[in-house]
Write an enzyme that holds these catalytic residues in place. Structure first.
Site, PDB file in Angstrom:
ATOM      1  N   SER A  11      76.749  20.250  49.489  1.00  0.00           N
ATOM      2  CA  SER A  11      77.232  18.871  49.547  1.00  0.00           C
ATOM      3  C   SER A  11      76.628  18.104  50.721  1.00  0.00           C
ATOM      4  O   SER A  11      76.182  18.692  51.710  1.00  0.00           O
ATOM      5  CB  SER A  11      78.752  18.859  49.670  1.00  0.00           C
ATOM      6  OG  SER A  11      79.326  19.555  48.597  1.00  0.00           O
TER       7      SER A  11
HETATM    8  C1  LIG Z   1      79.068  20.610  45.122  1.00  0.00           C
HETATM    9  S1  LIG Z   1      79.091  22.299  44.736  1.00  0.00           S
HETATM   10  C2  LIG Z   1      79.967  23.025  46.088  1.00  0.00           C
HETATM   11  C3  LIG Z   1      79.343  22.783  47.427  1.00  0.00           C
HETATM   12  C4  LIG Z   1      79.826  23.722  48.508  1.00  0.00           C
HETATM   13  N1  LIG Z   1      81.254  23.650  48.741  1.00  0.00           N
HETATM   14  C5  LIG Z   1      79.093  23.549  49.830  1.00  0.00           C
HETATM   15  O1  LIG Z   1      79.469  24.252  50.769  1.00  0.00           O
HETATM   16  O2  LIG Z   1      78.143  22.758  49.936  1.00  0.00           O
HETATM   17  C6  LIG Z   1      80.292  22.401  43.452  1.00  0.00           C
HETATM   18  C7  LIG Z   1      80.519  23.792  42.925  1.00  0.00           C
HETATM   19  O3  LIG Z   1      81.713  23.779  42.158  1.00  0.00           O
HETATM   20  C8  LIG Z   1      81.597  24.843  41.229  1.00  0.00           C
HETATM   21  N2  LIG Z   1      82.626  24.706  40.189  1.00  0.00           N
HETATM   22  C9  LIG Z   1      82.668  23.812  39.169  1.00  0.00           C
HETATM   23  N3  LIG Z   1      83.751  24.026  38.396  1.00  0.00           N
HETATM   24  C10 LIG Z   1      84.436  25.066  38.943  1.00  0.00           C
HETATM   25  C11 LIG Z   1      85.624  25.760  38.600  1.00  0.00           C
HETATM   26  N4  LIG Z   1      86.347  25.412  37.530  1.00  0.00           N
HETATM   27  N5  LIG Z   1      86.029  26.783  39.394  1.00  0.00           N
HETATM   28  C12 LIG Z   1      85.299  27.152  40.487  1.00  0.00           C
HETATM   29  N6  LIG Z   1      84.140  26.532  40.832  1.00  0.00           N
HETATM   30  C13 LIG Z   1      83.710  25.507  40.090  1.00  0.00           C
HETATM   31  C14 LIG Z   1      80.157  24.697  40.738  1.00  0.00           C
HETATM   32  O4  LIG Z   1      79.690  25.888  40.161  1.00  0.00           O
HETATM   33  C15 LIG Z   1      79.428  24.295  42.013  1.00  0.00           C
HETATM   34  O5  LIG Z   1      78.798  25.410  42.610  1.00  0.00           O
END
Ligand SMILES: C[S@@+](CC[C@H](N)C(=O)[O-])C[C@H]1O[C@@H](n2cnc3c(N)ncnc32)[C@H](O)[C@@H]1O
Length: 417
Positions: free
Chosen positions: A79
């Site tokens: 992010s």
């Molecule tokens: C923007 S990224 C996370 C960025 C991260 N927190 C960082 O440290 O930069 C969003 C993540 O949410 C995950 N995601 C989406 N739907 C999800 C769900 N239902 N349960 C768990 N993870 C999920 C995606 O696979 C993706 O890797």
């Protein structure tokens, strides 16, 4: 240049400090203060450890780094630093500090989890969950290499309990949600906090929500954008094309007949202006939610208009923000918030409309804008209640019914108190 700063570690530190300086200044410009411990953590954690294969300079740009795509869609990213800082600040403010807290992060990558690990310290704990095993495998490796192996990494769909029986002081969601499953509330301690990018009326805001019994009540919100939640809680936004490069974003249960809107855009444009002179840094972030609430009550449909650059340049539409502008469709007339009108260093707010009632519709929309300014530019409070809550038990406000929850948005103005 000294030997120290020419090394990769030295260069990394230099870039990191410059980035954090920018974020601190950006916070101040928005009227926000970055908590000192969040700033300290951001000056310490090397972001490049979580962006392998990406040039060092790129790792310290103030934007997201895309790490996974499915077709055209981005499914995972590290992010954007400014957004991470704002959300950690929301969490720290709502909880009165993060030291010693137990935290669940939904959506992994490792960078935010390592910042959280710094913030909670040895007395706290961090669990991070992701639905995608490629993301969790990479997060484990990156966390290990950066020295944060105390973070627990789980591969699961966070729509369901992550570590059954465990409660967290903070759940921080880093994917765009449309709804709040009750298990998120149930996994919080009695007065725990959920920070979540939540979409209402087609607009995503990061809400810090504090638990109070079976409801969650907002403490703060920030503008943001995120990759969408996947899995059982996924909820796609629908886009309808209405002209070359002009789209309508439909959320909740909105319906629209594309041909009718396409036709209406070819009719002459009428405009109305609020007749105000606002200075450049005036914060308008909550105006769009105010318009959503007001227009939902009076128009057939409230929608968000999006447009490509070429459509704006060719003058088909002139929206306030081409990535999402409040719009309404009512009785064959289409209206939307227009681009700002500048006179010298001051600007006015306006509305454009097409269709049989264009002048009246544009006029009504700017009346709502004036009313928001006259009320002192109020911010909304958002409350999340279980889907089973009877109407009579809902607080006053505009209700959005989702799958698991009833969401109530209330603007407290002096006349509503
Ligand atoms: C923007 S990224 C996370 C960025 C991260 N927190 C960082 O440290 O930069 C969003 C993540 O949410 C995950 N995601 C989406 N739907 C999800 C769900 N239902 N349960 C768990 N993870 C999920 C995606 O696979 C993706 O890797």
């Amino acid at each position: 240049m000294s030997v120290g700063t020419s090394s990769r570690a030295g260069r990394s530190e230099e870039l990191r400090n410059a980035l954090v300086d920018t974020i601190v200044a950006d916070h101040a410009a928005k009227g926000l203060a970055m908590p000192a411990d969040v700033e300290r953590a951001m000056r310490k954690v090397p972001r490049e450890a979580f962006t392998p294969g990406v040039p060092l300079e790129r790792a310290y740009e103030n934007t997201a780094v895309i790490t996974n795509r499915r077709g055209e869609e981005t499914t995972s990213s590290v992010s954007a630093p400014y957004l991470i800082a704002e959300m950690l600040g929301q969490a720290a403010d709502a909880l009165g500090g993060l030291e010693g807290r137990d935290v669940l992060e939904i959506g992994s990558g490792g960078y935010n989890a390592s910042l959280l690990s710094e913030l909670v310290g040895p007395a706290g704990s961090v669990t991070t969950v992701d639905i995608d095993s490629a993301v969790t495998d990479r997060a484990v490796a990156c966390l290990e290499s950066a020295g944060y192996s105390d973070v627990t990494v789980v591969c699961a769909d966070a729509e369901h309990p992550v570590e059954p029986g465990r409660r967290y002081d903070l759940i921080i969601v880093t994917a765009g949600a449309w709804d709040i499953p009750s298990v998120w509330r149930e996994q919080l301690t009695g007065d725990g906090v959920l920070v979540v990018p939540l979409r209402t009326f087609g607009m995503t805001r990061s809400w810090a929500l504090r638990r109070s019994g079976d409801r969650l009540v907002s403490r703060s919100h920030r503008q943001c954008g995120f990759v969408s939640m996947q899995g059982d809680g996924g909820h796609r936004m629908r886009y309808v094309d209405v002209a070359a490069g002009v789209h309508l974003r439909l959320d909740e249960n909105q319906q629209i007949i594309p041909d009718v809107v396409a036709d209406v855009l070819t009719q002459p444009r009428r405009e109305a202006w609020a007749g105000v002179s606002l200075p450049p840094r005036t914060v308008l972030a909550d105006l769009d939610l105010w318009l959503a609430v007001r227009l939902t009550r009076e128009a057939e449909e409230f929608l968000m208009l999006t447009a490509q650059e070429a459509a704006v340049e060719s003058g088909i539409v002139a929206p306030s923000w081409r990535f999402g502008t409040p719009a309404a469709f009512d009785g064959g007339t289409f209206s939307y918030r227009s681009a700002l009108r500048w006179t010298g260093r001051l600007f006015d707010l306006g509305a454009y409309a097409h269709g049989p009632e264009a002048a009246a519709s544009a006029g009504r929309m700017v009346e709502h804008m004036r009313a928001w300014l006259d009320a002192g530019s109020p911010s909304p409070v958002l409350q999340v209640l279980p889907a089973r809550t009877p109407d009579g038990d809902l607080p006053d406000g505009t209700v959005l019914d989702k799958r698991h929850s009833r969401i109530v948005l209330t603007f407290h103005t002096s006349s509503s108190r």
